[in-house]
Design a protein around this motif. Structure first.
Motif, PDB file in Angstrom:
ATOM      1  N   GLN A  79      -3.136   3.458   2.505  1.00 60.78           N
ATOM      2  CA  GLN A  79      -1.825   3.878   2.049  1.00 60.78           C
ATOM      3  C   GLN A  79      -0.838   3.893   3.214  1.00 60.78           C
ATOM      4  N   GLY A 139      -7.748   3.864  -8.026  1.00 62.91           N
ATOM      5  CA  GLY A 139      -6.945   2.870  -7.320  1.00 62.91           C
ATOM      6  C   GLY A 139      -7.831   1.848  -6.639  1.00 62.91           C
ATOM      7  N   ASP A 141       0.366   0.846  -4.165  1.00 59.83           N
ATOM      8  CA  ASP A 141      -0.885   0.316  -4.724  1.00 59.83           C
ATOM      9  C   ASP A 141      -0.609  -0.859  -5.664  1.00 59.83           C
ATOM     10  N   ARG A 162      -9.378   4.098   1.534  1.00 59.98           N
ATOM     11  CA  ARG A 162      -8.151   4.121   0.741  1.00 59.98           C
ATOM     12  C   ARG A 162      -6.997   3.838   1.694  1.00 59.98           C
ATOM     13  N   ILE A 194       0.812  -1.214   0.000  1.00 54.00           N
ATOM     14  CA  ILE A 194       0.000   0.000   0.000  1.00 54.00           C
ATOM     15  C   ILE A 194       0.853   1.274   0.000  1.00 54.00           C
TER      16      ILE A 194
END
Length: 239
Positions: free
Chosen positions: A156, A139, A97, A154, A94
């Motif tokens: 990350q 993504g 991605d 999301r 992450i």
């Protein structure tokens, strides 16, 4: 695994009703291919191995890593190049991605081609590739709740280097962002106030629900987002 697949199917089907035309075409194709999936052994499925070799970011200790939840292989599923595969060893980096699998023949780590990968699961956690003008970027998004109202995250990590004496410590700093899909758009949320703003048509009832169930967004944000969105859907179904 089957729970995660069910989440993905329901998410795609309901999303197709609200997405713009381009997104709807993607969702329709994904649903068609997934409903018509066949179970196959990973052995011999060389189409998964046509990506580039994966190079993991440098680490300074084993406590920090660039992956979603686990830095060891986790069995999952992928919808890849129009086909559905089960029992695939996966890692999800992450920081970049990138979804990584292990080549059955030589144990190389291979990055699945981003353009060919529509969705995947790691364990019971479902991820769907989304591209929408109201999202920060295209993504893979973690499907946290899939009802009439959607909640996605999301995931990350940001790589940080810190000088410690004569060495450099590498840290992977988690940065998670959350979005509610409602009326054809994604809205960023992270607190009780921001969520109630998006769901303001049921604000009094949701405030009562949050208080009654002692949902603390600071300490249990993801559970709170899921439960409030689910309760909102229940309220909207009432006559």
């Amino acid at each position: 695994m089957y729970k995660a697949l069910t989440v993905y199917l329901l998410f795609c089907a309901s999303l197709a009703l609200a997405q713009p035309a381009a997104d709807t075409l993607f969702v329709r194709d994904a649903v068609k291919n997934t409903i018509g999936f066949y179970t196959t052994s990973i052995q011999g499925q060389t189409s998964l191995y046509n990506g580039s070799q994966y190079r993991e970011p440098n680490r300074s200790n084993n406590d920090q890593h660039p992956f979603f939840e686990n830095d060891d292989w986790v069995t999952g599923t992928v919808t890849y190049d129009g086909q559905y595969y089960e029992d695939v060893p996966l890692l999800y980096d992450i920081t970049s991605d990138k979804v990584v699998t292990e080549n059955y023949y030589n144990a190389d780590q291979i990055v699945l081609v981003w353009e060919k990968l529509d969705a995947f699961t790691i364990g019971d956690e479902a991820f769907l590739k989304l591209s929408h003008k109201t999202l920060p970027k295209a993504g893979f998004y973690h499907v946290l709740y899939d009802g009439e109202t959607k909640v996605v995250a999301r995931r990350q990590k940001v790589i940080r280097e810190k000088i410690s004496g004569q060495s450099i410590d590498i840290e992977f700093d988690p940065r998670y962002r959350y979005f509610i899909f409602k009326n054809g758009a994604y809205f960023p949320v992270k607190s009780k106030a921001s969520m109630l703003k998006v769901l303001e048509d049921e604000k009094p009832a949701l405030r009562q629900f949050i208080s009654k169930n002692k949902l603390h967004f600071k300490f249990m944000r993801e559970e709170a987002l899921r439960r409030v969105a689910a309760h909102y859907d229940t309220l909207k179904k009432q006559p």
